[in-house]
Design a protein around this motif. Sequence first.
Motif, PDB file in Angstrom:
ATOM      1  N   ILE A 115      36.807  11.491   8.270  1.00  0.00           N
ATOM      2  CA  ILE A 115      37.264  10.246   8.891  1.00  0.00           C
ATOM      3  C   ILE A 115      38.627  10.534   9.506  1.00  0.00           C
ATOM      4  O   ILE A 115      39.541  10.989   8.815  1.00  0.00           O
ATOM      5  CB  ILE A 115      37.381   9.124   7.841  1.00  0.00           C
ATOM      6  CG1 ILE A 115      36.019   8.827   7.214  1.00  0.00           C
ATOM      7  CG2 ILE A 115      37.969   7.861   8.475  1.00  0.00           C
ATOM      8  CD1 ILE A 115      36.091   7.917   5.996  1.00  0.00           C
ATOM      9  N   ALA A 139      38.277   1.822   6.311  1.00  0.00           N
ATOM     10  CA  ALA A 139      37.547   3.056   6.034  1.00  0.00           C
ATOM     11  C   ALA A 139      37.855   3.591   4.635  1.00  0.00           C
ATOM     12  O   ALA A 139      36.939   3.958   3.888  1.00  0.00           O
ATOM     13  CB  ALA A 139      37.876   4.106   7.089  1.00  0.00           C
ATOM     14  N   LEU A 178      33.725  10.441  11.712  1.00  0.00           N
ATOM     15  CA  LEU A 178      33.744   8.992  11.892  1.00  0.00           C
ATOM     16  C   LEU A 178      35.155   8.580  12.291  1.00  0.00           C
ATOM     17  O   LEU A 178      36.128   9.011  11.667  1.00  0.00           O
ATOM     18  CB  LEU A 178      33.328   8.271  10.609  1.00  0.00           C
ATOM     19  CG  LEU A 178      31.984   8.674  10.001  1.00  0.00           C
ATOM     20  CD1 LEU A 178      31.708   7.851   8.742  1.00  0.00           C
ATOM     21  CD2 LEU A 178      30.852   8.512  11.013  1.00  0.00           C
ATOM     22  N   PRO A 214      37.469   5.253  12.930  1.00  0.00           N
ATOM     23  CA  PRO A 214      37.590   3.792  12.852  1.00  0.00           C
ATOM     24  C   PRO A 214      38.583   3.192  13.829  1.00  0.00           C
ATOM     25  O   PRO A 214      39.402   2.338  13.481  1.00  0.00           O
ATOM     26  CB  PRO A 214      38.012   3.571  11.394  1.00  0.00           C
ATOM     27  CG  PRO A 214      38.771   4.786  11.032  1.00  0.00           C
ATOM     28  CD  PRO A 214      38.134   5.924  11.795  1.00  0.00           C
ATOM     29  N   ALA A 255      23.659   3.879  12.261  1.00  0.00           N
ATOM     30  CA  ALA A 255      24.591   2.757  12.213  1.00  0.00           C
ATOM     31  C   ALA A 255      23.918   1.469  12.676  1.00  0.00           C
ATOM     32  O   ALA A 255      24.158   0.388  12.116  1.00  0.00           O
ATOM     33  CB  ALA A 255      25.814   3.058  13.079  1.00  0.00           C
ATOM     34  N   LEU A 296      34.400   2.456  15.144  1.00  0.00           N
ATOM     35  CA  LEU A 296      33.848   1.901  13.912  1.00  0.00           C
ATOM     36  C   LEU A 296      34.803   0.927  13.237  1.00  0.00           C
ATOM     37  O   LEU A 296      34.464   0.336  12.221  1.00  0.00           O
ATOM     38  CB  LEU A 296      33.515   3.030  12.930  1.00  0.00           C
ATOM     39  CG  LEU A 296      32.228   3.809  13.195  1.00  0.00           C
ATOM     40  CD1 LEU A 296      32.213   5.096  12.385  1.00  0.00           C
ATOM     41  CD2 LEU A 296      31.009   2.959  12.855  1.00  0.00           C
ATOM     42  N   ARG A 303      32.852  -4.307   8.872  1.00  0.00           N
ATOM     43  CA  ARG A 303      32.973  -2.937   9.384  1.00  0.00           C
ATOM     44  C   ARG A 303      33.145  -1.944   8.236  1.00  0.00           C
ATOM     45  O   ARG A 303      32.666  -0.809   8.310  1.00  0.00           O
ATOM     46  CB  ARG A 303      34.131  -2.858  10.369  1.00  0.00           C
ATOM     47  CG  ARG A 303      33.831  -3.512  11.727  1.00  0.00           C
ATOM     48  CD  ARG A 303      32.807  -2.697  12.487  1.00  0.00           C
ATOM     49  NE  ARG A 303      32.374  -3.297  13.720  1.00  0.00           N
ATOM     50  CZ  ARG A 303      32.122  -2.614  14.842  1.00  0.00           C
ATOM     51  NH1 ARG A 303      32.297  -1.317  14.865  1.00  0.00           N
ATOM     52  NH2 ARG A 303      31.692  -3.227  15.917  1.00  0.00           N
ATOM     53  N   ILE A 328      30.696   1.319   7.573  1.00  0.00           N
ATOM     54  CA  ILE A 328      31.150   2.682   7.290  1.00  0.00           C
ATOM     55  C   ILE A 328      30.602   3.150   5.949  1.00  0.00           C
ATOM     56  O   ILE A 328      30.141   4.287   5.811  1.00  0.00           O
ATOM     57  CB  ILE A 328      32.692   2.742   7.313  1.00  0.00           C
ATOM     58  CG1 ILE A 328      33.209   2.479   8.739  1.00  0.00           C
ATOM     59  CG2 ILE A 328      33.191   4.096   6.807  1.00  0.00           C
ATOM     60  CD1 ILE A 328      34.712   2.285   8.824  1.00  0.00           C
ATOM     61  N   LEU A 333      27.046   4.346   6.165  1.00  0.00           N
ATOM     62  CA  LEU A 333      26.941   5.689   6.743  1.00  0.00           C
ATOM     63  C   LEU A 333      27.322   6.748   5.711  1.00  0.00           C
ATOM     64  O   LEU A 333      26.620   7.763   5.554  1.00  0.00           O
ATOM     65  CB  LEU A 333      27.834   5.803   7.969  1.00  0.00           C
ATOM     66  CG  LEU A 333      27.356   5.082   9.228  1.00  0.00           C
ATOM     67  CD1 LEU A 333      28.460   5.018  10.278  1.00  0.00           C
ATOM     68  CD2 LEU A 333      26.122   5.759   9.807  1.00  0.00           C
ATOM     69  N   LEU A 334      28.416   6.532   5.010  1.00  0.00           N
ATOM     70  CA  LEU A 334      28.865   7.504   4.014  1.00  0.00           C
ATOM     71  C   LEU A 334      27.824   7.722   2.934  1.00  0.00           C
ATOM     72  O   LEU A 334      27.661   8.837   2.415  1.00  0.00           O
ATOM     73  CB  LEU A 334      30.176   7.045   3.373  1.00  0.00           C
ATOM     74  CG  LEU A 334      31.394   6.903   4.294  1.00  0.00           C
ATOM     75  CD1 LEU A 334      32.580   6.326   3.510  1.00  0.00           C
ATOM     76  CD2 LEU A 334      31.767   8.237   4.912  1.00  0.00           C
TER      77      LEU A 334
END
Length: 379
Positions: free
Chosen positions: A82, A122, A170, A172, A309, A345, A367, A371, A374-375
């Motif tokens: 990230i 994030a 990723l 943000p 996503a 993101l 948001r 995230i 996805l993680l």
Amino acid sequence: MTIDVNAVPLDAEAMLNGLKRWVELESPTYDKPSVDKMTAMAAEDMEDLGFSVEVIPGPEGLGDCARAAFPHERTGEPGILIIGHLDTVHPLGTLEKLPFKREGNRCWGPGICDMKGGNFAAISAVKALADMGVKTPLPVHVLLTSDEEIGTPGTRALIEAEAQKHKYVLVPEPAWGRNTVVTGRYAIARYHLTAMGRPSHAGAALKAGQSAVKMMARELLAIEDMTDDDCTFSVSVVHGGQWVNCVPTVCRAECLSMAKRQEDLDRGAARLMAFDRRQADGTGFLVEKSVVRPVWEASEGTMELFERAKRIAGDLGFPLSHASEGGGSDGNFTGAMGLPTLDGLGVVGANVHTLDEHIEVDSLASRGRLIAGLLAELD
């Protein structure tokens, strides 16, 4: 693994309370002590969340950076990076004009959208997964840098070196649309412009001089008039002269050029460099290329990231689209490297870089959950 993203324990109100400290610690790029304090605060908060953190001395004259890793049995293997920045465009004292203020679902403050809100969401997402007892398939690392707002002149090598160790990136950065993420960015180049005139007394011998400010004004208009659908030119940060009774001998400015394709940016560069000229008497106009961001075009890996996503967003109850955006970010570098990169993101908001910069508070949680989703499943 797939998880119930709606169950990720993120509370927008609690997140906003934590973010308030970040926003009220102003961190303009060129004020190293302020950025250092911001980095130290972010590092301390990440440590409190369970990350191991290393503060990295920043580039000369610029603020420190922070590199963090969340505990994982596969630490050292390629994972998820990230990346974000802690510097802002807002000078010290902006809080007096743009205080941290909440009205309904909106909250204002310098850098709250670009991009302290996204960074905070994030790292909160990483901790929220751990609180659920969810182990991410891949190790998660965070890199927070200090010079993105001036084109990343000092940390690009660090970003690329860190990104090369990982499978996914990723970013943000702010969401440019309420239900949009970024899958590509335009190519960007910055230039230093210098007009060199000839001195004289502005009252007694005006005609004997040649004004660098006048030269810059003339060339500025010509440069910006080159803007077309393929390549844009914008001149700003203009400084010239010291005394009103002296014909100014030097005037400096910066130019930003942007294009959807690298070849268009390269053609634009050639047109701009044609303004460079030097006369035998020392007068002239200098054009010097500065930092660049390569064009980032969506790869197959990036689009696969987007499809994940999009599905996760659907589970959260909102549609998700993607776009290539003009505003540059450090995702330009990782995307151009061919790494699967998903940008934009971060939080939903508007009017970044202005005295009306704000976010939609509920997007901190939505948001963050995107995230987190996805993680939880990237492998």
